[in-house]
Design an enzyme around this catalytic site. Structure first.
Site, PDB file in Angstrom:
ATOM      1  N   ASP A  45     115.885  33.844  -2.672  1.00  0.00           N
ATOM      2  CA  ASP A  45     115.783  35.304  -2.689  1.00  0.00           C
ATOM      3  C   ASP A  45     117.160  35.950  -2.568  1.00  0.00           C
ATOM      4  O   ASP A  45     117.471  36.925  -3.261  1.00  0.00           O
ATOM      5  CB  ASP A  45     114.872  35.778  -1.558  1.00  0.00           C
ATOM      6  N   PRO A  59     122.374  19.609   5.770  1.00  0.00           N
ATOM      7  CA  PRO A  59     121.090  19.147   6.320  1.00  0.00           C
ATOM      8  C   PRO A  59     120.193  20.321   6.698  1.00  0.00           C
ATOM      9  O   PRO A  59     120.660  21.360   7.169  1.00  0.00           O
ATOM     10  CB  PRO A  59     121.503  18.355   7.568  1.00  0.00           C
ATOM     11  N   ASP A  93     109.054  23.563  -5.792  1.00  0.00           N
ATOM     12  CA  ASP A  93     110.294  22.826  -5.559  1.00  0.00           C
ATOM     13  C   ASP A  93     109.947  21.382  -5.220  1.00  0.00           C
ATOM     14  O   ASP A  93     108.827  21.085  -4.788  1.00  0.00           O
ATOM     15  CB  ASP A  93     111.090  23.471  -4.417  1.00  0.00           C
TER      16      ASP A  93
END
Length: 388
Positions: free
Chosen positions: A294, A286, A147
């Protein structure tokens, strides 16, 4: 009776994922939602860790190797736990078996984080075995690669992931790695999904997309058209994150119907391919939340189980409403978690010791159990738009 047996495999999942003692990632995050949705889940824990790997003081535990995974499945097979018996003398309700047929009792496979190429090869072997026992078995793959521009796993896993899944749930970074397309627009997302469809993936859910337009000024992507008839354009809100779903279905040609605006799959003149895509935007929240992918993959499996061959399932769920349910539930879980983290951290001393840092990480563990009602009755807080 036959219908009950058919339904048994549709509602049974083999989930091969990580396990943690404390927190909610991997199987700890996926199994609870699936069970709430009425699925029996057979669980194989690919790792057993004390906590997820984002804690500053490390973790303890063990990792399963590929050979052990195959042995586990062999044990299930020896005890007849991979197949269902149809009553003697009755024909199958689903599948091609005929009188006395036996069909695999697992109708869905779910995988998440896999840390090595050898273990993923063993997963592929398991998937192929279960599909040989049950041709209706779906493989729902969360291809955990990384990511935010960073790989979590060896890059060699990319090519293996592309060739086995029926349903795949990458984030933006992961689908870019799987397809080689840098996604900067909705059109890029459509093209990336098309590459995976051409490899045999029937449904692609991009769990998070941050487009340049949504990071800066509000703008309208001209390819987006409202599903609900008023013809207005969809405008991505400021500071938002997108979810994108694309499905390709191969249909047999009806000689009495026109095939205009259909794309042929190139394999047979008797079939054509239909694609539909939806996009939806939710506000960013945030914090850094572990395990959301998952949960998202598990809910995707659960809510698309009846969408595999139909435009609308028996409960009236379309692809667009599926995306709205998914986004509403995920946003509710993350919002509840963020609020809990804020409340806890306001009481923590402003220190940077290892213990205090661990407590801050712990405050962002998903409030999954507390979100039970949001899973069973998804809030419809956001609207999906259908793409042309």
């Amino acid at each position: 009776m036959q219908g009950e047996i058919c339904n048994e495999y549709k509602r049974r999942v083999l989930s091969i994922q990580s396990h943690v003692v404390s927190g909610y990632v991997g199987n700890k995050a996926a199994v609870f939602p699936l069970q709430l949705l009425g699925f029996d889940v057979d669980i194989i824990n690919s790792v057993n860790f004390s906590n997820h790997t984002g804690y500053p003081n490390g973790w303890e535990g063990s990792v399963m190797d590929g050979g052990t995974l195959l042995k586990m499945v062999e044990g299930l097979e020896r005890n007849g736990l991979l197949i269902s018996d149809f009553p003697e003398g009755e024909e199958t309700y689903c599948g091609n078996g005929g009188v006395g047929a036996r069909i695999g009792r697992i109708g869905n496979i779910l995988t998440g984080y896999i840390g090595s190429e050898s273990f993923l090869h063993s997963v592929v072997t398991v998937v192929q075995k279960l599909k040989s026992l049950n041709p209706h078995c779906r493989y729902v793959c969360d291809p955990v690669l990384g990511d935010r521009g960073k790989f979590y796993v060896p890059q060699e896993l990319v090519d293996i992931y592309k060739n086995e899944a029926d349903v795949i749930t990458p984030n933006q970074f992961e689908i870019e790695q799987l397809t080689g397309i840098d996604i900067k627009s909705i059109e890029d997302a459509k093209n990336a999904c098309r590459i995976l469809h051409n490899l045999g993936v029937s449904l692609v859910l991009i769990t998070s997309i941050i487009l340049p337009d949504t990071e800066n000024e509000v703008s309208v992507d001209k390819s987006i058209v409202e599903e609900y008839g008023d013809g207005t354009k969809a405008t991505p809100p400021r500071n938002s994150i997108g979810m994108f779903v694309s499905r390709r279905r191969t249909q047999q040609i009806d000689s009495n119907q026109s095939t205009q605006q259909k794309s042929f799959d190139g394999e047979s003149e008797q079939h054509y391919c239909e694609e539909e895509q939806y996009v939806l935007y939710t506000p960013k929240l945030p914090g850094f939340f572990t395990g959301t992918g998952d949960v998202c993959a598990a809910l995707c499996l659960g809510w698309t189980a009846e969408l595999n061959e139909h435009i609308v399932d028996q409960d009236g769920l379309s692809l667009g409403t599926f995306l709205e349910k998914l986004a509403g539930t995920m946003h509710a879980i993350v919002q509840r978690t963020a609020q809990n983290a804020m409340n806890k951290q306001s009481r923590y001393p402003d220190e940077s010791s290892g213990e205090e840092m661990s407590r801050k990480v712990s405050s962002f563990e998903l409030k999954l159990i507390q979100s039970r009602d949001d899973i069973l009755q998804p809030p419809r807080s956001f609207r999906a738009v259908k793409l042309q």
